[in-house]
Scaffold this motif. Sequence first.
Motif, PDB file in Angstrom:
ATOM      1  N   VAL A  86     -40.621 -18.380 -15.511  1.00  0.00           N
ATOM      2  CA  VAL A  86     -40.262 -18.575 -16.983  1.00  0.00           C
ATOM      3  C   VAL A  86     -40.342 -17.138 -17.810  1.00  0.00           C
ATOM      4  O   VAL A  86     -39.504 -16.868 -18.383  1.00  0.00           O
ATOM      5  CB  VAL A  86     -41.192 -19.796 -17.660  1.00  0.00           C
ATOM      6  N   HIS A 156     -39.977 -19.350 -24.376  1.00  0.00           N
ATOM      7  CA  HIS A 156     -41.026 -19.397 -23.364  1.00  0.00           C
ATOM      8  C   HIS A 156     -41.549 -20.875 -23.273  1.00  0.00           C
ATOM      9  O   HIS A 156     -41.713 -21.639 -22.254  1.00  0.00           O
ATOM     10  CB  HIS A 156     -41.975 -18.513 -23.454  1.00  0.00           C
ATOM     11  N   ASN A 160     -40.633 -23.574 -20.339  1.00  0.00           N
ATOM     12  CA  ASN A 160     -41.758 -24.048 -19.489  1.00  0.00           C
ATOM     13  C   ASN A 160     -41.754 -25.543 -19.614  1.00  0.00           C
ATOM     14  O   ASN A 160     -42.649 -26.011 -18.600  1.00  0.00           O
ATOM     15  CB  ASN A 160     -43.053 -23.646 -20.196  1.00  0.00           C
ATOM     16  N   VAL A 165     -39.506 -26.226 -12.885  1.00  0.00           N
ATOM     17  CA  VAL A 165     -39.776 -24.475 -12.993  1.00  0.00           C
ATOM     18  C   VAL A 165     -39.517 -23.665 -11.993  1.00  0.00           C
ATOM     19  O   VAL A 165     -39.370 -22.382 -12.284  1.00  0.00           O
ATOM     20  CB  VAL A 165     -41.277 -24.542 -13.762  1.00  0.00           C
TER      21      VAL A 165
END
Length: 310
Positions: A86, A156, A160, A165
């Motif tokens: 990320v 972010h 996330n 992910v």
Amino acid sequence: MHGNCTNFSIPANSVRFQASAVVYGLVLAVGLPLNTFSLWILLRSHGLRSSCAVLMVNLAASDLLLALSLPLRVYFYATHQWPFGVATCTTAIMLFRVNIRTSCIFITLISVDRFVALVFPLRSRCLRTSACACKCCAAVWILVTIICIREIIKLHSTLNNICNVTNLPCFEYQGDAKGSTIMAVAQATFILILLVINIVSTVVVIVVLKKRPSAGAAKVNNKMNVILIFAVNMLVFIIFFLPFTLQLLTFKGENDSEILRALICLASVNCCLDPLIYYFSLDSFWQDNSKRQMDVGTYSLSRSNERVLN
């Protein structure tokens, strides 16, 4: 942690992905060496001794930051995978946004600098100094950084919350574009204001050059170069900055994502065109610093001899 995560998979659109990989690859192949070489020439031959040189060094640095992030985009669109996490995705996306914002400001400042140098050659000397240009550039970087902090945190957090992910749809996911109406309107308004400044500067400069005598103390040696500076600036704004900004302003959802991604790809090409600004804006762009110092020394000596004779 991801109990309420968002499901989003990388689209299997191989044609568009391949086209994006090719475009970003070409921009990387041209923009990285071109801006690296331009930055080296600017620092070696011109340094930070003039306002124009300072502005161009900062513009080249901004373009270089974008170019350095392009290998990640090429890898993503060529392999359909994102194993870098990320934080790296957020950084790569924000480098593009930083480049768009800083480039449009620095290009406008270059136009304004050339404008006042031509229209107000004597009165602008106290303003067109390297120290003043350094302060302006520092203020631009600080302002853009402050604006980006909130976006970095939000982006972010959004990325996330995606379930997968380990293989993020990094540059494909446009979820953070929704609900950012205020920022989109502010950015579009700012870009339009800068465009108006460039248009006004271009029109005034063309009028002044037409009235400027062809000989004498007020002569401009390279009128075509002066016009090309403003022409390149206008071209960069109209082709690369304006469409992306207006599309972001009218972004409604996933239906507009295809157009937005294409315009992001187009906007990245601006870093390949900016070096033309350096070439047309700085006199003796390729001239070595030692040669220019010799010319300055010869000019100073001739002026001293004239004062002695008089």
